[in-house]
Design an enzyme around this catalytic site. Structure first.
Site, short mmCIF file in Angstrom:
data_model
loop_
_atom_site.label_atom_id
_atom_site.label_comp_id
_atom_site.label_asym_id
_atom_site.label_seq_id
_atom_site.Cartn_x
_atom_site.Cartn_y
_atom_site.Cartn_z
N ARG A 92 0.83 -1.20 0.00
CA ARG A 92 0.00 0.00 0.00
C ARG A 92 0.87 1.26 0.00
O ARG A 92 0.57 2.25 -0.68
CB ARG A 92 -0.92 0.00 1.22
CG ARG A 92 -1.88 1.18 1.29
CD ARG A 92 -2.83 1.04 2.46
NE ARG A 92 -3.73 2.17 2.55
CZ ARG A 92 -3.97 2.85 3.66
NH1 ARG A 92 -3.39 2.49 4.80
NH2 ARG A 92 -4.80 3.87 3.66
N HIS A 131 0.75 4.40 -2.67
CA HIS A 131 0.54 5.78 -2.26
C HIS A 131 1.72 6.66 -2.65
O HIS A 131 1.55 7.86 -2.90
CB HIS A 131 0.28 5.85 -0.75
CG HIS A 131 -1.09 5.39 -0.38
ND1 HIS A 131 -1.77 5.88 0.71
CD2 HIS A 131 -1.93 4.49 -0.94
CE1 HIS A 131 -2.96 5.31 0.80
NE2 HIS A 131 -3.07 4.45 -0.20
#
Length: 328
Positions: free
Chosen positions: A71, A75
Site C-alpha cells: 500500500r 501511495h
C-alpha cells in the site's frame, strides 16, 4: 533524403508502438531514463538480496507488514511519482495526510536502507528499495514475483497537501477511473491493481457508514447478510474506528483471486471495492480475473511495473538519500 526520411518515419512509428498497444498505454521509461532490471548489478550487486532479507525479517515478525509495504508503494507512486517521498517524515509531509496516517512498514524500509548504506554507501535509492520491497511482499504472501526495473532517484518534496487525491474507500468506479487515468493507468489495470486488496486490511472507520448509516437504509443492501453480521460484530457502531479488518474475508493472508470471488457474492468490505462488481464498466473484468483461467498474477506483475514507472526521477534529477526519512 528519401532514405533519411523513411528511417525517421520508421523510428517515429516504433516510438508510437512503445506508447500504444491495442489502444492501451504501455510502460516505458522516458528517453534516456536509464531505468532497467539489474541497475545495481555492478555498483551494488547484493542490493536486491539485502532488501529481500529485510522484508523477510519484517514479515516473519509481523506478516501484516506485507500489505502495508504494498500500500505504501501505491501511495508513493500516486503522488508526484515513485520517488520515495512517502518515506520522508516530519510536519506536513505526505505521511501526515489522512490517507497515509495508518501506513505501516517504514521500519522495514529503514532497516534495508541502513544495511545498503553499510554495503554500498550513496548508491541505492529509497524509491527503489520501496519498489523492490513491494514485489517481495507479494511474493512472501504466496503471490507472483517479477523483475523490477530500478534506477529511480529520490524526490526532495513531500507535502501532505499533495496526497489529498489518493483513491479512497468511498470512490465510485468513475472517480477511481479518473484517478487512475490521471497517472496513465487503464480501467483494466485499475481492477487488477486494486486486487492487491487480497492481502489488505482497512480500519472500521473506512467502511462503517455501510454498516449503520447507508443512504438507502440502516445498512448497505449490497452487503452479504452473513458478512454484514460479521462486520457489525468486529466494528460496533460506536466502537474503535482504528480496528482493522481483512478486505478479503476468509483469505486475507494469501495473495490470490479470492478477493474477486468475494465481490461477486456481495462480500466486498469497502464501497470502492464492491462497486467494481456492480458497475458494468468493471464487472466483466472482475469476472475474468475470478475465472479458473484467470491471468491475475501475471497481469498484476505487469501492472505493477507500469505503476512503478510513474513520474520516476532518473539521471541527475533528485538525489540518493542517506536515510529514507529525510532529504540530504
Amino acid at each position: 533524403m528519401g532514405l533519411v526520411r523513411s528511417v525517421c518515419l520508421f523510428i517515429t512509428f516504433l516510438s508510437y508502438l512503445a506508447i500504444s498497444v491495442n489502444g492501451q498505454a504501455t510502460a516505458r521509461p522516458g528517453p534516456g531514463s536509464g531505468m532497467r532490471v539489474g541497475f545495481y548489478s555492478t555498483t551494488c550487486p547484493t542490493a536486491e538480496t539485502i532488501v529481500r532479507n529485510a522484508v523477510t525479517a519484517g514479515f516473519n515478525s509481523n506478516p501484516r507488514i506485507a500489505p502495508g509495504i504494498l500500500r505504501m508503494h501505491f501511495h508513493d507512486c500516486f503522488v508526484l511519482g515513485c520517488d520515495g517521498s512517502i518515506l520522508i517524515s516530519g510536519a506536513n509531509t505526505e505521511q501526515t495526510a489522512r490517507s497515509n496516517v495508518n501506513l505501516r512498514g517504514f521500519d522495514v524500509i529503514d532497516n534495508a536502507k541502513t544495511q545498503l548504506e553499510a554495503a554500498c554507501p550513496g548508491v541505492v535509492s529509497c524509491g527503489d528499495i520501496l519498489a523492490l520491497a513491494a514485489r517481495d511482499s507479494v511474493d512472501l504472501t504466496r503471490g507472483i514475483s517479477w523483475q523490477v526495473p530500478t534506477g529511480r532517484r529520490d524526490g526532495r518534496v513531500s507535502l501532505a497537501s499533495n496526497a489529498n487525491n489518493l483513491p479512497g474507500a468511498g470512490d465510485s468506479v468513475a472517480v477511481q477511473q479518473q484517478k487512475f487515468d490521471a497517472v496513465s493507468l487503464s480501467t483494466r489495470e485499475l481492477v487488477v491493481l486494486v486486487g492487491g486488496h487480497t492481502i489488505g486490511q482497512a480500519g472500521c472507520g473506512a467502511f462503517r457508514n455501510r454498516l449503520y448509516n447507508s443512504t438507502t437504509g440502516p445498512a448497505d443492501p449490497t452487503i452479504d447478510p452473513t458478512l454484514l453480521a460479521q462486520l457489525q460484530t468486529q466494528c460496533p457502531q460506536n466502537g474503535d474506528a482504528s480496528v482493522r479488518v481483512d478486505l478479503d474475508t476468509g483469505s486475507g493472508s494469501t495473495f490470490d483471486t479470492s478477493y474477486y470471488n468475494n465481490l461477486s457474492r456481495g462480500r466486498g468490505v469497502l464501497q470502492s471495492d464492491q462497486v467494481l462488481w456492480s458497475d458494468p464498466a468493471t464487472r466483466p473484468i472482475v469476472q475474468q480475473l475470478m475465472s479458473p483461467s484467470s491471468t491475475f498474477n501475471a497481469e498484476f506483475a505487469r501492472a505493477m511495473v507500469r505503476m512503478s514507472n510513474i513520474g520516476v526521477l532518473t539521471g541527475a534529477n533528485g538525489e540518493i538519500r542517506r536515510v529514507c526519512s529525510a532529504i540530504n
